[in-house]
Design an enzyme around this catalytic site. Structure first.
Site, mmCIF file in Angstrom:
data_model
loop_
_atom_site.group_PDB
_atom_site.id
_atom_site.type_symbol
_atom_site.label_atom_id
_atom_site.label_comp_id
_atom_site.label_asym_id
_atom_site.label_seq_id
_atom_site.Cartn_x
_atom_site.Cartn_y
_atom_site.Cartn_z
ATOM 1 N N ALA A 265 31.973 -19.638 1.285
ATOM 2 C CA ALA A 265 30.893 -18.929 0.576
ATOM 3 C C ALA A 265 29.821 -18.640 1.621
ATOM 4 O O ALA A 265 28.792 -19.291 1.668
ATOM 5 C CB ALA A 265 30.362 -19.764 -0.579
ATOM 6 N N ALA B 193 27.845 -15.944 3.046
ATOM 7 C CA ALA B 193 26.590 -15.191 3.195
ATOM 8 C C ALA B 193 25.383 -16.102 2.954
ATOM 9 O O ALA B 193 25.453 -17.034 2.149
ATOM 10 C CB ALA B 193 26.566 -14.018 2.221
ATOM 11 N N GLY C 36 25.144 -16.142 6.311
ATOM 12 C CA GLY C 36 25.803 -16.340 7.588
ATOM 13 C C GLY C 36 25.181 -17.356 8.523
ATOM 14 O O GLY C 36 25.672 -17.552 9.631
ATOM 15 N N ASP D 80 36.840 -12.902 -3.740
ATOM 16 C CA ASP D 80 36.404 -14.060 -4.516
ATOM 17 C C ASP D 80 37.004 -15.322 -3.902
ATOM 18 O O ASP D 80 38.231 -15.434 -3.774
ATOM 19 C CB ASP D 80 36.861 -13.897 -5.967
ATOM 20 C CG ASP D 80 36.230 -14.917 -6.901
ATOM 21 O OD1 ASP D 80 36.019 -16.081 -6.479
ATOM 22 O OD2 ASP D 80 35.941 -14.568 -8.054
ATOM 23 N N CYS E 253 22.660 -26.808 -2.544
ATOM 24 C CA CYS E 253 21.214 -27.042 -2.482
ATOM 25 C C CYS E 253 20.694 -27.329 -3.888
ATOM 26 O O CYS E 253 19.616 -26.881 -4.281
ATOM 27 C CB CYS E 253 20.484 -25.872 -1.828
ATOM 28 S SG CYS E 253 20.721 -24.283 -2.637
#
Length: 319
Positions: free
Chosen positions: A118, A120, A122, A169, A241
């Site tokens: 996952a 991005a 980056g 995905d 997070c």
């Protein structure tokens, strides 16, 4: 705004997660203007040369002893940092210390085959590439079109040449690429509770218990996909997070339940000088229900003026 402005259900939940002697500092962190952490991109630049240049330009730099390429400046100097030649040349990358810790804990090695599931925008992907000395095979997955192109732009600007990017995905990757990767980072999309800022009401407007539940279901499918894509004896780092156990320990517990003989929770190897006062071990029970005892090896990074809240759990696929 005061800490009483936190969503009530979140405030009640976090009081169950964080020990009482540490709760006050965690709640206070939502009111702080945080310092700005960044790292020198070792693919493009020499750490000491960039550090000296920034000092000569008047930046008030604090060094990070557990990762020599990481530095901290006061919040009011952020804009000036983004106007430097070093920033525009891709020699530095603004990234919270908690976010930097994840690739460091994953410890990718040159010539390995690594997946960021996952990826991005980056930041972690580019640090993985730097830790691999820009050699090996790195795959980066992002399903959302605008985020995908932002990922590609950041990889280009940071000089990453080993990454192949895929707009797909992440939940489909495990079946497409079974047992292909030595190491996988899954920084799963989450409710972003660690990004709550009581100085910005919009930072909390998206949150609800229903959102946490919805997100946790997606995370479990991503975690399952990552596990399928992992080689035997491979290492998977799952992180978010978020504070909510539903998105963290409970998600991992579902994987352990389904693959009890194949998955092992490993202690996370932190740098020797990493500040122990921001670490909380993973929970082994939640809402009266026992969780696998091995989840004590997971960690939460508790937020303060330098760290964002963060959860990490290291998993190994047993041969």
């Amino acid at each position: 705004m005061s800490i009483h402005s936190l969503p009530t259900a979140f405030a009640e939940k976090i009081a169950e997660i964080i020990p009482s002697d540490r709760l006050g500092n965690v709640l206070e962190s939502f009111t702080l203007e945080k310092n700005i952490a960044f790292r020198i991109n070792t693919i493009k630049a020499d750490v000491q040369a960039v550090k000296t240049s920034l000092l000569n330009k008047g930046f008030d730099i604090t060094e990070v002893d557990w990762y020599k390429a990481a530095l901290i400046i006061p919040a009011h100097q952020k804009r000036a940092l983004t106007e430097t030649n070093e920033f525009h040349a891709g020699e530095i990358y603004i990234q919270n210390l908690s976010s930097q810790l994840a690739p460091i804990a994953l410890a990718p090695e040159a010539e390995e085959t690594v997946l960021d599931l996952a990826a991005a925008p980056g930041g972690k992907t580019t640090l993985i590439a730097a830790l691999m000395n820009n050699t090996g095979r790195l795959s980066a997955v992002e399903p959302v079109r605008d985020r995908f192109f932002r990922l590609k732009a950041n990889l280009d600007q940071q000089g990453v040449t080993i990454a192949k990017t895929y707009m797909t995905d992440g939940r489909s990757v495990g079946k497409k690429c079974p047992e292909m990767f030595d190491r996988i980072l899954l920084d799963a999309p989450c409710s972003s509770e660690a990004r709550f800022d009581l100085n910005e009401a919009d930072s909390m407007s998206h949150w609800s218990p229903a959102k946490v539940k919805e997100t946790s279901h997606k995370q479990r499918r991503l975690l399952l996909s990552a596990f399928y894509a992992l080689k035997k004896d491979g290492i998977l780092l799952y992180c978010t997070c978020a504070f909510s156990p539903e998105e963290n320990e409970v998600s991992v517990a579902h994987l352990i339940k389904d693959f009890a003989e194949e998955v092992e929770v490993l202690p996370i190897q932190l740098p020797e000088s990493f500040p122990k006062e921001v670490i909380q071990n993973g929970l082994t029970s939640w809402k009266g229900k026992a969780l696998p005892a091995a989840l004590q090896h997971a960690i939460r990074i508790l937020p303060n003026e330098q760290f964002d809240g963060f959860f990490m759990c290291m998993l190994k696929k047993k041969a």
